[in-house]
Each structure stands twice: as structure tokens, then as C-alpha cells.
Motif scaffolding. Structure first.
Motif, short mmCIF file in Angstrom:
data_model
loop_
_atom_site.label_atom_id
_atom_site.label_comp_id
_atom_site.label_asym_id
_atom_site.label_seq_id
_atom_site.Cartn_x
_atom_site.Cartn_y
_atom_site.Cartn_z
N THR A 1 -5.26 5.01 9.56
CA THR A 1 -3.96 5.65 9.35
C THR A 1 -3.99 6.57 8.13
OG1 THR A 1 -2.81 3.78 10.35
CG2 THR A 1 -1.50 5.24 8.94
N GLU A 2 -4.62 6.12 7.05
CA GLU A 2 -4.67 6.93 5.83
C GLU A 2 -5.40 8.24 6.05
OE1 GLU A 2 -4.63 3.21 2.62
OE2 GLU A 2 -6.52 4.08 3.30
N ILE A 3 -6.51 8.20 6.76
CA ILE A 3 -7.32 9.40 6.94
C ILE A 3 -6.72 10.35 7.97
CG2 ILE A 3 -9.57 10.27 7.67
CD1 ILE A 3 -9.58 8.94 4.92
N TYR A 4 -6.23 9.81 9.06
CA TYR A 4 -5.77 10.67 10.15
C TYR A 4 -4.32 11.11 10.01
CZ TYR A 4 -10.09 10.00 12.74
OH TYR A 4 -11.40 10.01 13.13
N GLU A 5 -3.50 10.28 9.40
CA GLU A 5 -2.08 10.62 9.28
C GLU A 5 -1.72 11.15 7.89
OE1 GLU A 5 -0.22 10.65 11.85
OE2 GLU A 5 -1.63 9.65 13.21
N PHE B 1 -1.43 10.45 -7.26
CA PHE B 1 -1.03 9.35 -6.40
C PHE B 1 -1.21 8.00 -7.08
CE2 PHE B 1 -2.43 12.38 -2.91
CZ PHE B 1 -1.13 12.81 -2.66
N ALA B 2 -1.67 8.00 -8.33
CA ALA B 2 -1.97 6.75 -9.03
C ALA B 2 -0.72 5.89 -9.20
CB ALA B 2 -2.60 7.03 -10.39
N GLY B 3 0.45 6.52 -9.25
CA GLY B 3 1.68 5.76 -9.44
C GLY B 3 2.27 5.21 -8.16
N THR B 4 1.67 5.53 -7.02
CA THR B 4 2.20 5.04 -5.74
C THR B 4 1.78 3.61 -5.52
OG1 THR B 4 0.25 5.87 -4.57
CG2 THR B 4 2.14 7.34 -4.74
N LEU B 5 2.45 2.93 -4.59
CA LEU B 5 2.11 1.55 -4.27
C LEU B 5 0.79 1.49 -3.53
CD1 LEU B 5 5.63 0.30 -3.10
CD2 LEU B 5 4.57 0.01 -5.35
N HIS B 6 0.08 0.36 -3.68
CA HIS B 6 -1.24 0.23 -3.05
C HIS B 6 -1.16 0.27 -1.54
CE1 HIS B 6 -3.89 -0.60 -6.52
NE2 HIS B 6 -2.78 -1.04 -7.08
N ASP B 7 -0.04 -0.13 -0.97
CA ASP B 7 0.06 -0.14 0.48
C ASP B 7 0.62 1.16 1.05
OD1 ASP B 7 2.57 -0.46 -0.52
OD2 ASP B 7 3.16 -2.11 0.80
N GLU B 8 0.87 2.15 0.20
CA GLU B 8 1.29 3.45 0.69
C GLU B 8 0.08 4.23 1.20
OE1 GLU B 8 3.84 5.80 -1.70
OE2 GLU B 8 5.07 4.12 -2.38
N PRO B 9 0.23 4.97 2.30
CA PRO B 9 -0.92 5.63 2.93
C PRO B 9 -1.66 6.62 2.04
CG PRO B 9 0.94 5.58 4.44
CD PRO B 9 1.45 5.13 3.09
N VAL B 10 -0.95 7.25 1.09
CA VAL B 10 -1.62 8.25 0.25
C VAL B 10 -2.47 7.60 -0.85
CG1 VAL B 10 0.10 10.04 0.63
CG2 VAL B 10 0.42 8.40 -1.23
N HIS B 11 -2.31 6.30 -1.04
CA HIS B 11 -3.02 5.60 -2.11
C HIS B 11 -4.42 5.18 -1.61
CE1 HIS B 11 -2.69 3.46 -6.06
NE2 HIS B 11 -3.70 2.79 -5.54
N HIS B 12 -5.31 6.16 -1.46
CA HIS B 12 -6.68 5.87 -1.05
C HIS B 12 -7.61 6.87 -1.73
CE1 HIS B 12 -5.36 8.95 1.89
NE2 HIS B 12 -6.62 9.34 1.84
N PRO B 13 -8.89 6.53 -1.89
CA PRO B 13 -9.83 7.39 -2.62
C PRO B 13 -10.04 8.74 -1.97
CG PRO B 13 -10.69 5.16 -2.43
CD PRO B 13 -9.51 5.24 -1.52
#
Length: 379
Positions: A275-279, A349-361
Motif C-alpha cells: 500500500t505504501e509503495i503503490y498508493e 514525514f518524520a512527524g507522521t504516525l508510524h502507521d501512516e502510509p507516507v511513513h516509510h523509507p
């Protein structure tokens, strides 16, 4: 729905569209809380460039893999995508120890396999098997199917007593949806999809924990691709396999993968869940790749914003400084040329929640979301 043992599946009738009817519980397979069976850190593979006839001297190196790190969890499928020449297949060969790394570590259950040799390496290879890209050249045409699938038992005789090997080979053929009576046939007597099933049976012979699949369906017809992918998913559930799945087709990778790593010029530039990569892609290269994927909805296709990258892919023998993608990136600034971006959650994006889709490397100094399809015009 998965292909049954006879190899018949819904995909045979409806083609690749049938894959959309398959559902998977990705939340249970995303690797959270599971043991990392494979840990790759700082993996590097440089192939030397030499000059001279009698006296050869190194004048450079092709940086096929240039600092790749990832984890593969138990029962997980990690997809690796990217353009041709980005280093995907080299990563596969390094993980299976078919190539020696220039630097970095590959840990299988905590043990660095890059330092192993002899019997110790042989024991590890039993648990990390490979399915090769071309089903027409990866099988020896002079060997019967029984000899091909049973060859791992010759190398690891402890896996099956000599008098029991034929029965085990027939069981493996049955598992992958082939008639056990085919044991005495030769590869040329099979179709491409059947040959790939033979390759999968050979990979399963020693009951490995990890299977590295290097473009396992790229040489097959679309409907046959669906059958093989469905088979691999069923076998993963039955045997608890972990897959490192390498492919060009982003649709196939999305269908089978729990997490996806995007490679460019020897480096991973973005990694996250499906979901993080494609959406919610944040790296410009990932956004460009996804913009090229066909959209089945004509209305969405008309509103789609296509990202066309300018220039050619730089040579891996002389990659750009800093960010390797900067020479083709519309966001590139001076910082990109002098500072290599780390593969981490971007600062914005560092301030976003860990379960939010944009919070990925994402390895980009100016990472940001970009809508693949423009919103409809009101009125």
C-alpha cells in the motif's frame, strides 16, 4: 483462489484479470513481529574493468550493487522492482552465494553466510534455493524431469534415501500440478509454464525456507503467469516459504508481495508495504515507474499524469555523485549532487504516525506524495 493440483485455475479461463479475485491477508503477512530469516546490510558488488592484453590492470569498476540493505521475514514476500540493469539479478545471485560480494553482510538466521565455505555453505544453500528466469535454458535438455528435480538429492543425500528418491520426485511433481507420470520425460516435451513448474519443484526438493525467484514469470504468457503466481502463493502457505521475488511487471509484484523495494542503479531508493509503495509513493523514481503502468479505467487513464523521464540511465561504471537519480529527476538541486540521500523516513514525514502510509523509507532529499491521477473536474 489458487490453482489446483492439475494446474487448472480460474486464470486459465479469464486470463490475468482473474488475479483480481484473489484476496490475501497482507496485514498478517507484512512481517510485523516475525523473525527476520535474512538480513542484508551494506551489500556491494563491483565488477572490475581491466585494460591490457598481457598485463591487465584495473581501470574502473561496474557498480552493479552499491550498498543494498533489507530484511526478509519468515513467511513474507519481498518484491524487488526496477529498470533493467539496476542490479536486481545481481542481488539474487549474491543472496544465493552464486556471486561473492565485494563488501557487506548477508545473515541467515544471524549467521553471516558471506564468510562460509565448504560444508557450512553447503548446509546453508539447502535452505536458500533459487528459481531462475528462463524456463527454456535453466533446465538441462539432456536430463529427464526425474533427474532434474531429483538432482538436489544427489548433492544432499541426507534429504532422501536413494531408494526413496523417485517417489519424492513424483510427489514434488504432484505438488506443483504436474502428472507424476511425467518423471521420464525431457524438458522439450513441456510448455513454458510447465517448465517453470519443474523449476519450482526443483527449488522445493530440499524443503528450503527461502526461495529467490528471479523474474520467474517474465518469459511466460499472461494467463500462464497467473497460474504460476497462484501456484507460488499456494506453496508459500503450505510450506511456510519466504520469497525474494524479482520482476519488471509492477502489477505482478503488487499482487504477490507483502513489501516492495524499488531499485535504481544499484541502490534501493524506496521500500515499504504494498500500500505504501503503490498508493503513497514518495520517491520521484517510484512515481515515474507507477505512472507508466496501464490503467484499465478509460476515464482515469485520461486524467492520468504521465511522468516521462528525460535522458538515459547513467552507466553503472560511472554513476552520478550524490543521488544516482538526480540526472533524470525534475526535483534535483545542488544538494542532490553533493549529498547522498539516506534510505530513511524523509524529514518532512518524520512527524507522521508510524502507521501512516507516507511513513516509510525513501532515499530522496525532497520526498513528497504526488497523485498519479488528477482529480475529476467539477461540473
Amino acid at each position: 483462489m489458487h490453482a489446483d493440483r492439475s494446474g487448472r485455475s480460474l486464470a486459465r479461463e479469464d486470463g490475468w484479470e482473474a488475479r483480481m479475485l484473489l484476496t490475501r491477508s497482507r496485514a498478517d503477512k507484512a512481517g510485523a513481529g516475525r523473525e527476520a530469516v535474512l538480513e542484508v546490510r551494506g551489500l556491494v558488488k563491483h565488477f572490475p574493468l581491466t585494460q591490457g592484453i598481457l598485463v591487465k590492470r584495473q581501470v574502473g569498476a561496474v557498480k552493479a550493487v552499491d550498498g543494498v540493505s533489507f530484511d526478509l521475514h519468515q513467511g513474507e514476500t519481498l518484491g524487488i522492482v526496477g529498470e533493467s540493469g539496476c542490479g536486481k539479478s545481481t542481488v539474487a545471485k549474491l543472496v544465493t552465494h552464486l556471486e561473492e560480494p565485494t563488501a557487506g553482510t548477508i545473515r541467515y538466521k544471524g549467521e553471516d553466510i558471506t564468510k562460509l565455505s565448504g560444508r557450512a555453505l553447503k548446509a546453508v544453500r539447502r535452505n536458500i534455493q533459487m528459481v531462475f528466469q528462463d524456463p527454456y535454458t535453466s533446465l538441462n535438455p539432456r536430463m529427464t524431469v526425474g533427474d532434474i528435480v531429483g538432482e538436489p538429492f544427489e548433492i544432499h543425500p541426507e534429504a532422501a534415501p536413494k531408494g526413496d528418491r523417485r517417489r519424492k520426485v513424483q510427489e514434488l511433481l504432484d505438488v506443483v500440478g504436474l502428472d507424476p507420470a511425467y518423471v521420464n520425460r525431457y524438458p522439450h516435451q513441456f510448455s513454458g509454464g510447465q517448465r517453470q513448474r519443474i523449476g519450482i519443484a526443483r527449488g522445493l526438493a530440499l524443503r528450503p525456507e527461502i526461495i529467490v525467484a528471479d523474474e520467474p514469470v517474465s518469459a511466460l504468457d499472461v494467463s500462464v503467469q497467473a497460474q504460476v503466481v497462484n501456484l507460488m502463493e499456494r506453496l508459500q502457505d503450505e510450506f511456510g516459504l519466504s520469497y525474494l521475488f524479482i520482476a519488471h511487471d509492477l502489477s505482478i509484484v503488487r499482487h504477490i508481495s507483502d513489501r516492495v523495494a524499488v531499485m535504481y542503479l544499484g541502490r534501493i531508493v524506496e521500500i515499504g508495504t504494498e500500500t505504501e509503495i503503490y498508493e503513497h509513493p514518495t520517491h520521484p523514481y517510484t512515481q515515474a515507474l507507477l505512472s507508466a503502468v496501464p490503467v484499465p479505467d478509460p476515464e482515469r487513464a485520461e486524467r492520468r499524469e504521465r511522468i516521462v523521464l528525460e535522458g538515459d540511465v547513467p552507466s553503472p561504471a560511472n554513476p552520478p555523485s550524490g543521488c544516482h537519480f538526480r540526472t533524470r529527476c525534475w526535483k534535483a538541486q545542488q544538494r542532490c549532487a553533493v549529498e547522498e540521500p539516506a534510505l530513511a523516513v524523509p524529514e518532512n514525514f518524520a512527524g507522521t504516525l508510524h502507521d501512516e502510509p507516507v511513513h516509510h523509507p525513501s532515499a530522496c532529499h525532497f520526498a513528497a506524495e504526488r497523485a498519479a491521477v488528477a482529480p475529476p473536474v467539477a461540473g
